[in-house]
Design an enzyme around this catalytic site. Structure first.
Site, mmCIF file in Angstrom:
data_model
loop_
_atom_site.group_PDB
_atom_site.id
_atom_site.type_symbol
_atom_site.label_atom_id
_atom_site.label_comp_id
_atom_site.label_asym_id
_atom_site.label_seq_id
_atom_site.Cartn_x
_atom_site.Cartn_y
_atom_site.Cartn_z
ATOM 1 N N CYS A 1 0.821 -1.350 -0.046
ATOM 2 C CA CYS A 1 0.126 0.113 -0.233
ATOM 3 C C CYS A 1 0.691 1.240 0.017
ATOM 4 O O CYS A 1 1.556 1.422 -0.851
ATOM 5 C CB CYS A 1 -0.930 -0.217 1.137
ATOM 6 S SG CYS A 1 -2.401 1.112 0.975
ATOM 7 N N HIS A 2 0.750 2.072 1.189
ATOM 8 C CA HIS A 2 1.754 3.300 1.314
ATOM 9 C C HIS A 2 3.296 2.928 1.561
ATOM 10 O O HIS A 2 4.127 3.626 1.562
ATOM 11 C CB HIS A 2 1.053 4.233 2.384
ATOM 12 C CG HIS A 2 -0.081 4.738 1.616
ATOM 13 N ND1 HIS A 2 -1.229 4.171 1.734
ATOM 14 C CD2 HIS A 2 -0.168 6.103 1.241
ATOM 15 C CE1 HIS A 2 -2.278 5.161 1.193
ATOM 16 N NE2 HIS A 2 -1.647 6.188 0.836
#
Length: 170
Positions: free
Chosen positions: A102-103
């Protein structure tokens, strides 16, 4: 059995910490959650609380076989701290696997190595990685074989991500 370092702060995406951690532990690996001094637990974006095993200053990076960077807002905080950036860079340069979801791949930007990597990440992070020179793909899991970096886009991709990271440690 491998020893896996997991670096997190508050606002980690809960499932992106718990699901990979559980998959790695189920495969027999020792998973160590690492955060800042004075922190015995972190609080996730969804409100979960997670025990911290040790601090960034207390670890010997050479005692770990792999690095996991869960997403949420945690990686954005970690990338402003040279200790986490240096740790990530050392893993990438040492031929030890690095897993980020994800991030999580945001942290790679500060390492100065992004232009050597093939990656994926959350929708809003992929352009940042591309601007930093990465070869960016929009796929559930991207494996950079040269640097042993495995990335994934979001919680929907966790089953494929977990399989890839467990397989990488076989």
């Amino acid at each position: 059995m491998s020893k896996v370092a997991v670096i997190v702060t508050d606002l980690v995406e809960d499932i992106e910490l718990t699901a990979p951690k559980e998959a790695l532990e189920a495969a027999g690996h020792d998973v160590v959650v690492i955060s800042n001094e004075g922190t015995s637990q972190v609080t996730g974006k969804q409100g979960g609380t997670f025990a911290v095993d040790t601090t960034i200053d207390a670890i010997d990076p050479d005692r770990f076989d792999a690095l996991l960077i869960p997403g949420g807002f945690s990686p954005d905080q970690l990338r402003t701290d040279d200790r986490y950036v240096d740790l990530t860079k050392a893993f990438i340069n040492s031929d030890r696997p690095v897993f980020a979801i994800c991030h999580g791949p945001q942290l790679f930007i500060q390492t100065g190595l992004t232009d050597k990597l093939t990656l994926t990440a959350y929708d809003s992070v992929r352009p940042d990685l591309a601007y930093a020179g990465a070869d960016v793909k929009d796929q559930p899991v991207v494996i950079d074989e040269t640097y042993r970096v495995i990335t994934s886009r979001n919680p929907d991709d966790i089953p494929a991500f977990n399989q890839a990271i467990v397989d990488a440690l076989k």
